[in-house]
Design an enzyme around this catalytic site. Structure first.
Site, PDB file in Angstrom:
ATOM      1  N   PHE A   9      80.150  39.998  25.291  1.00 23.32           N
ATOM      2  CA  PHE A   9      79.199  38.939  25.624  1.00 23.32           C
ATOM      3  C   PHE A   9      78.950  38.062  24.407  1.00 23.32           C
ATOM      4  O   PHE A   9      79.188  38.455  23.260  1.00 23.32           O
ATOM      5  CB  PHE A   9      77.874  39.530  26.131  1.00 23.32           C
ATOM      6  CG  PHE A   9      77.131  40.349  25.104  1.00 23.32           C
ATOM      7  CD1 PHE A   9      76.196  39.760  24.264  1.00 23.32           C
ATOM      8  CD2 PHE A   9      77.363  41.712  24.976  1.00 23.32           C
ATOM      9  CE1 PHE A   9      75.510  40.508  23.323  1.00 23.32           C
ATOM     10  CE2 PHE A   9      76.683  42.475  24.034  1.00 23.32           C
ATOM     11  CZ  PHE A   9      75.752  41.870  23.204  1.00 23.32           C
ATOM     12  N   CYS A  10      78.486  36.837  24.680  1.00 22.11           N
ATOM     13  CA  CYS A  10      78.142  35.889  23.622  1.00 22.11           C
ATOM     14  C   CYS A  10      77.048  34.967  24.156  1.00 22.11           C
ATOM     15  O   CYS A  10      76.521  35.189  25.243  1.00 22.11           O
ATOM     16  CB  CYS A  10      79.369  35.103  23.164  1.00 22.11           C
ATOM     17  SG  CYS A  10      80.178  34.170  24.497  1.00 22.11           S
ATOM     18  N   THR A  11      76.709  33.943  23.416  1.00 18.12           N
ATOM     19  CA  THR A  11      75.562  33.108  23.770  1.00 18.12           C
ATOM     20  C   THR A  11      75.727  32.406  25.111  1.00 18.12           C
ATOM     21  O   THR A  11      74.886  32.529  25.998  1.00 18.12           O
ATOM     22  CB  THR A  11      75.305  32.067  22.672  1.00 18.12           C
ATOM     23  OG1 THR A  11      75.196  32.719  21.412  1.00 18.12           O
ATOM     24  CG2 THR A  11      74.020  31.292  22.958  1.00 18.12           C
ATOM     25  N   ILE A  40      74.647  35.074  27.453  1.00 20.41           N
ATOM     26  CA  ILE A  40      73.273  35.562  27.337  1.00 20.41           C
ATOM     27  C   ILE A  40      72.290  34.570  27.943  1.00 20.41           C
ATOM     28  O   ILE A  40      71.303  34.957  28.579  1.00 20.41           O
ATOM     29  CB  ILE A  40      72.924  35.803  25.854  1.00 20.41           C
ATOM     30  CG1 ILE A  40      73.879  36.822  25.236  1.00 20.41           C
ATOM     31  CG2 ILE A  40      71.479  36.273  25.698  1.00 20.41           C
ATOM     32  CD1 ILE A  40      73.880  36.804  23.716  1.00 20.41           C
TER      33      ILE A  40
END
Length: 321
Positions: free
Chosen positions: A176-178, A205
């Site tokens: 996952f990332c921003t 996110i």
């Protein structure tokens, strides 16, 4: 003025004439007082911009009129103040820099997992959960049980994967990332390296914090964002972090209670690394910023000064790398 609309967007798509888009987009955004950063490359577009709701909607419509960008997706949030100082539209080799040749998310990518299904996936003990963001982002918030690769930039993630993950041992990997863009490339890399079951959080996110109620959330802390809001919380409300103007890292109320905190100048992370010359320059800059604030003016030169005088390796980049 009413709140500003913030739009985070990206699209991996072949844009052979990406260079010709820059000047028209600059004119379009400037005429509507849109600020933020857009990155253009042969592999697509990436960026975050802010302006009036009408201006941002007009920009999104304009972008979607471009060949290949009709399916451009974006995520929206709100800021009480303009979160960017200026407009930057850059021509780049990559829209998010990994530095590995031959990685094309248009050809192969991990399995998308909707925010509503994410909790079940990362609660599976057989799943290795990797936070693909940088160390300073992990520090202020992440998912429970997520592994921190301890990277200072996205360029370092391929080395971390090569040295710490094994397709024969790590059968299921969730990343996952921003906003999702870094996971497009990181999962494409993983698939190319032979990992079979690779998943990533659709919309990143930001989409999770927007859609999943706090009472059901497995997210702890706040999410770092690459604008003047610094961080956001559940519901995409503005967070509690600020940026240290000495090193550009996020700081909280505990940091500001330290003897090594000087407003606009230093924080516990960078205080001992600053030279007397840097300290003097930062103090003068803070003085000028406060004078401008009292006059109701915007002191925009500080960001350029800060960029030149970073004292800590790996300080946040506006490009999200």
């Amino acid at each position: 003025m009413s709140d500003y609309l913030v739009a985070a967007l990206y699209k991996f798509v072949s844009l052979p004439n990406y260079e010709s888009l820059r000047e028209p987009l600059i004119d379009f955004c400037q005429s509507r007082e849109i600020k933020g950063t857009l990155l253009l490359a042969a592999e697509g577009i990436n960026g975050t911009v802010a302006g009036t709701p009408e201006a941002i909607q007009a920009l999104l419509e304009e972008l979607r009129r471009q060949p290949g960008l009709d399916a451009l997706e974006h995520k929206e949030s709100v800021a009480t103040e303009q979160p960017f100082y200026r407009l930057k539209i850059k021509l780049k080799k990559e829209i998010v820099t990994m530095g590995v040749e031959g990685i094309d998310p248009n050809l192969v990518v991990g399995t998308y997992v909707a925010p509503a299904e994410w909790n079940a996936l990362i609660s599976d003990p057989d799943v290795t959960v990797i936070d693909t963001r940088n160390d300073y982002e992990y520090e202020i918030g992440t998912f429970r049980g997520a592994v921190n690769p301890n990277t200072q930039s996205f360029r370092q993630l391929p080395q971390y994967v090569a040295e710490n993950l094994d397709p024969n041992k790590h059968k299921k990997v969730a990343m996952f990332c921003t906003g999702g863009i870094r996971c497009e490339k990181s999962t494409a890399l993983m698939k190319q390296m032979g990992f079979e079951e690779v998943y990533h959080l659709q919309g990143g996110i930001l989409k999770y914090l927007e859609e999943v109620p706090e009472g059901n959330s497995l997210w702890d802390g706040e999410c770092f964002v690459f604008d003047n809001r610094v961080s956001v919380k559940h519901g995409l409300e503005e967070g509690s972090y600020e940026l240290c103007h000495g090193c550009r890292f996020p700081i909280n109320e505990t940091d500001k209670q330290s003897d090594k905190y000087i407003k606009g100048v230093a924080c516990p992370r960078c205080y001992d690394e600053q030279t007397p010359e840097q300290r003097s320059r930062f103090l003068e800059r803070q003085k000028q910023m406060e004078l401008a604030s009292r006059k109701g003016e915007l002191h925009i030169g500080d960001r350029a000064d800060i960029a030149k005088s970073r004292t800590t390796q790996g300080a946040p980049s506006a490009d999200g790398e």
